[in-house]
Design a protein around this motif. Structure first.
Motif: not given
Length: 420
Positions: A259-260, A356-358, A365-366, A372-373
């Motif tokens: 999750h990083g 994310t956030g849902r 989210d993680g 994305a990273s």
């Protein structure tokens, strides 16, 4: 993968521990009087934050529980993160330091019962340690087998499993500090956090703050994986990332576990292991997992493999986990496999924003943060894959993520591009 203890980078917790009660008490003596107000004051002064990933101040949890006397404190040793080995290493090296910390936390919170929630491989070890001190500990301790799973250590999942329900994240409308184990107020803390609390309770906040930074004091255990070799190390917060990793940084590093977030090689070489030091890259220390991308490995394919694993490891209790993560995993797999569709990176980003956030918990989210990273750090690889070749493979056609025929990940990846 079997982790080993790095003898050069041990101190603090690991140097203070002993596997047997007699050795532990030769070093520290028995627990003295446990005065709740004094303990909470010292824990607050220490600045000790959670070492399980969230980084929440321990004193805040215990203060909230102390306002509801008669609660439960849970020592969380589920360690569902496949790339982490620090909790089981700590339990084998210093089980009584963990149990001391559990008693100190229970006293500070005015709790009347305690639970160690631990993976099956360490249940017997913890029960034996608890039996050796049964007549001395003021708060009774129960040992509960934690189910195997990435989300088993999530706070509400732990409460559910302890109460005999499936070990999956539960209702967030009711905080566990209000309604937790057995319907009683509960505080859940990672076992490394509690081991630190044991030393704070004995030797005071100033001793704890002697390491780390003024804003992020203390040491933390890290599980560092370099070229397939996994080492558990104890380092002060704020050290350069290469020091925490125990190796020169020659390429991208995954910081904070599955999750990083990925850091590019130059970023990782200059970053420090702290929330402040990693914030510019959208990362945190998390539970102390550091994985160097092995030479010759494709970071895009490795990320697709991890996201596939995370999709399969979800609780499937909410729309983002049931629908969003499987589509995100499939889209990343198509990109890693070299499908020439220029819309794929944008679709991964769109799905990340959508989930994310849902979610019912922070699992979506993680997962979105990791994806994305990867798109940011491996941007050149993305372009190469869209052109039908893989930079990591010397120009060969991309091979994609390692999956079974049904599209599910073959196993939980524990070393990125190295030998599992």
């Amino acid at each position: 993968m079997t982790a080993t203890l790095d003898p050069v980078a041990t101190g603090g917790l690991l140097a203070a521990g002993a596997p047997d009660l007699a050795g532990h008490r030769r070093r520290h003596g028995p627990l003295g009087p446990l005065r709740p107000d004094v303990l909470r004051t010292e824990l607050r002064r220490s600045g000790l934050t959670g070492r399980g990933g969230a980084g929440f101040p321990l004193w805040r949890k215990l203060d909230a529980l102390a306002a509801r006397p008669g609660g439960v404190v849970v020592a969380n040793a589920a360690e569902g993160e496949p790339a982490s080995a620090k909790d089981r290493t700590l339990l084998h090296a210093a089980p009584h330091l963990v149990l001391d910390g559990l008693q100190i936390a229970a006293a500070a919170a005015r709790a009347t019962s305690a639970v160690v929630y631990v993976t099956a491989e360490a249940v017997d070890l913890v029960r034996a340690a608890g039996a050796a001190r049964f007549h001395d500990d003021p708060v009774p301790v129960r040992v509960v087998d934690a189910p195997d799973g990435f989300l088993s250590g999530e706070e509400t999942a732990a409460v559910n499993a302890i109460d005999g329900r499936p070990g999956l994240p539960g209702d967030k409308a009711r905080r566990v500090v209000e309604v937790g184990v057995g319907g009683r107020p509960t505080a859940v803390a990672n076992i490394e956090t509690l081991a630190h609390a044991a030393l704070v309770g004995r030797y005071g906040a100033d001793a704890f703050r002697a390491a780390g930074t003024p804003d992020e004091p203390g040491t933390m255990l890290v599980t560092a994986t370099v070229e397939g070799r996994q080492l558990v190390r104890e380092v002060p917060l704020g050290v350069p990332l290469p020091v925490a990793l125990g190796a020169d940084v020659t390429g991208p590093v995954l910081v904070g576990g599955f999750h990083g977030a990925w850091l590019a090689g130059p970023e990782a070489a200059g970053a420090r292991l702290s929330r402040a030091g990693l914030a510019p890259y959208g990362a945190t220390p998390g539970a102390g997992v550091l994985i160097a991308l092995a030479p010759g490995a494709c970071g895009l394919a490795e990320t697709a493999h991890i996201v596939g694993y995370l999709s399969g490891a979800s609780a499937r209790q909410c729309g983002p986990c049931r629908n969003g993560l499987p589509v995100m995993a499939a889209t990343l797999h198509r990109l890693a496999a070299g499908e020439r569709d220029a819309s794929l990176p944008g679709e991964v980003r769109r799905l990340g924003a959508l989930v994310t956030g849902r979610g019912a918990c922070h699992h979506p989210d993680g997962t979105a943060r990791l994806a994305a990273s990867a798109l940011r750090v491996f941007a050149d690889d993305v372009e190469a894959h869209l052109s039908g070749h893989c930079r990591a493979g010397g120009g060969r056609r991309p091979g994609g993520a390692r999956e079974r025929d049904d599209g599910a990940p073959s196993e939980a990846p524990t070393s990125i591009g190295g030998t599992p």
